[in-house]
Write a protein that holds these residues in place. Structure first.
Motif, short mmCIF file in Angstrom:
data_model
loop_
_atom_site.label_atom_id
_atom_site.label_comp_id
_atom_site.label_asym_id
_atom_site.label_seq_id
_atom_site.Cartn_x
_atom_site.Cartn_y
_atom_site.Cartn_z
N PRO A 19 0.83 -1.20 0.00
CA PRO A 19 0.00 0.00 0.00
C PRO A 19 0.86 1.26 0.00
O PRO A 19 1.95 1.27 0.57
N ALA A 20 0.37 2.27 -0.66
CA ALA A 20 1.12 3.52 -0.75
C ALA A 20 1.18 4.18 0.63
O ALA A 20 0.22 4.13 1.39
N PRO A 21 2.31 4.79 0.98
CA PRO A 21 2.39 5.51 2.25
C PRO A 21 1.39 6.66 2.28
O PRO A 21 1.09 7.25 1.25
N THR A 22 0.86 6.95 3.45
CA THR A 22 -0.18 7.97 3.55
C THR A 22 0.31 9.31 4.09
O THR A 22 -0.35 10.31 3.91
N MET A 23 1.47 9.35 4.75
CA MET A 23 2.01 10.61 5.26
C MET A 23 3.32 10.90 4.55
O MET A 23 4.17 10.03 4.43
N HIS A 24 3.45 12.13 4.07
CA HIS A 24 4.64 12.52 3.32
C HIS A 24 5.17 13.81 3.94
O HIS A 24 4.44 14.79 4.10
N ILE A 25 6.46 13.81 4.27
CA ILE A 25 7.10 14.96 4.92
C ILE A 25 8.24 15.42 4.03
O ILE A 25 9.13 14.64 3.69
N ILE A 26 8.20 16.70 3.64
CA ILE A 26 9.27 17.30 2.85
C ILE A 26 9.75 18.54 3.60
O ILE A 26 8.95 19.39 3.97
N SER A 48 8.35 9.33 3.53
CA SER A 48 6.96 8.88 3.51
C SER A 48 6.80 7.65 4.39
O SER A 48 7.69 6.80 4.44
N PHE A 49 5.65 7.54 5.05
CA PHE A 49 5.34 6.38 5.87
C PHE A 49 3.84 6.34 6.11
O PHE A 49 3.12 7.27 5.75
N THR A 50 3.36 5.26 6.71
CA THR A 50 1.94 5.11 7.01
C THR A 50 1.77 5.00 8.52
O THR A 50 2.06 3.94 9.09
N PRO A 51 1.30 6.05 9.18
CA PRO A 51 1.07 5.97 10.62
C PRO A 51 -0.24 5.23 10.92
O PRO A 51 -1.13 5.15 10.08
N GLU A 52 -0.32 4.68 12.13
CA GLU A 52 -1.52 3.98 12.56
C GLU A 52 -2.62 4.99 12.91
O GLU A 52 -2.34 6.05 13.47
N PRO A 53 -3.89 4.68 12.58
CA PRO A 53 -4.99 5.58 12.94
C PRO A 53 -5.05 5.80 14.46
O PRO A 53 -4.88 4.86 15.24
N GLY A 54 -5.26 7.03 14.87
CA GLY A 54 -5.33 7.40 16.28
C GLY A 54 -3.99 7.77 16.90
O GLY A 54 -3.96 8.32 17.99
N TYR A 78 -1.11 14.38 4.44
CA TYR A 78 -1.69 13.12 4.88
C TYR A 78 -2.76 12.74 3.87
O TYR A 78 -3.69 13.51 3.63
N LYS A 79 -2.60 11.58 3.25
CA LYS A 79 -3.49 11.10 2.19
C LYS A 79 -3.65 12.13 1.09
O LYS A 79 -4.75 12.38 0.60
N GLY A 80 -2.55 12.78 0.74
CA GLY A 80 -2.53 13.72 -0.37
C GLY A 80 -3.00 15.12 -0.04
O GLY A 80 -2.95 16.01 -0.88
N LYS A 81 -3.45 15.37 1.18
CA LYS A 81 -3.92 16.71 1.58
C LYS A 81 -2.92 17.32 2.55
O LYS A 81 -2.47 16.68 3.49
N THR A 126 -2.51 14.55 14.86
CA THR A 126 -3.19 13.33 15.31
C THR A 126 -3.84 12.69 14.10
O THR A 126 -4.66 13.30 13.42
N VAL A 127 -3.46 11.46 13.83
CA VAL A 127 -3.97 10.73 12.67
C VAL A 127 -5.43 10.37 12.93
O VAL A 127 -5.75 9.80 13.97
N PRO A 128 -6.33 10.75 12.00
CA PRO A 128 -7.75 10.45 12.23
C PRO A 128 -8.01 8.94 12.25
O PRO A 128 -7.35 8.19 11.54
N ALA A 129 -8.95 8.53 13.09
CA ALA A 129 -9.35 7.12 13.13
C ALA A 129 -10.16 6.82 11.87
O ALA A 129 -10.84 7.70 11.33
#
Length: 133
Positions: free
Chosen positions: A34-41, A76-82, A103-106, A129-132
């Motif tokens: 799965p594509a990473p959902t959080m991207h930090i530049i 880029s990485f995928t954090p856990e919801p919550g 986060y998720k492109g936004k 805070t990553v949304p659930a």
């Protein structure tokens, strides 16, 4: 004549019913992560250090990624919801620092850089805070 028909039938069964093996390609969903959902530049006009921490507020478990004396960051990485993601970056020199977090492109934020207290420098702290689901 019966032997010829028997040989023909055996050849037909052997070569006519051959199944093609499915090729695994990059387009096969079983072969892709799965594509990473959080991207930090972070781009900067000076060398900086950073610290990215993902923590679980319930179990207090956390993971950290950090580095020192880098000129830029594209991570880029995928954090856990919550979970709570905290990003900190600091330089010991005055200059510009441009952080962008999506986060998720936004784009999430805004992220405001500031001086490093009484030291001449630039930095920022950002918590998300990553949304659930």
């Amino acid at each position: 004549m019966k032997k010829q028909h028997l040989y023909f039938l055996i050849l037909l069964l052997a070569f006519g019913c051959k199944k093609e093996n499915a090729q695994i390609t990059d387009q096969n969903p079983a072969n892709t992560a799965p594509a990473p959902t959080m991207h930090i530049i972070i781009t900067s006009s000076q060398i900086f250090s950073y610290n990215i921490t993902e923590s679980d507020p319930i179990s207090n478990q956390f993971t950290t990624k950090d580095d020192y004396d880098v000129a830029s960051l594209d991570y880029s990485f995928t954090p856990e919801p919550g979970n709570v993601v905290t990003i900190e970056a600091a330089s010991d020199k005055t200059g510009t620092m441009a952080p962008v977090v999506t986060y998720k492109g936004k784009t999430v934020g805004p992220i405001t850089t500031h001086g490093n207290g009484s030291d001449p420098g630039t930095g920022f702290e950002f918590t998300y805070t990553v949304p659930a689901n």
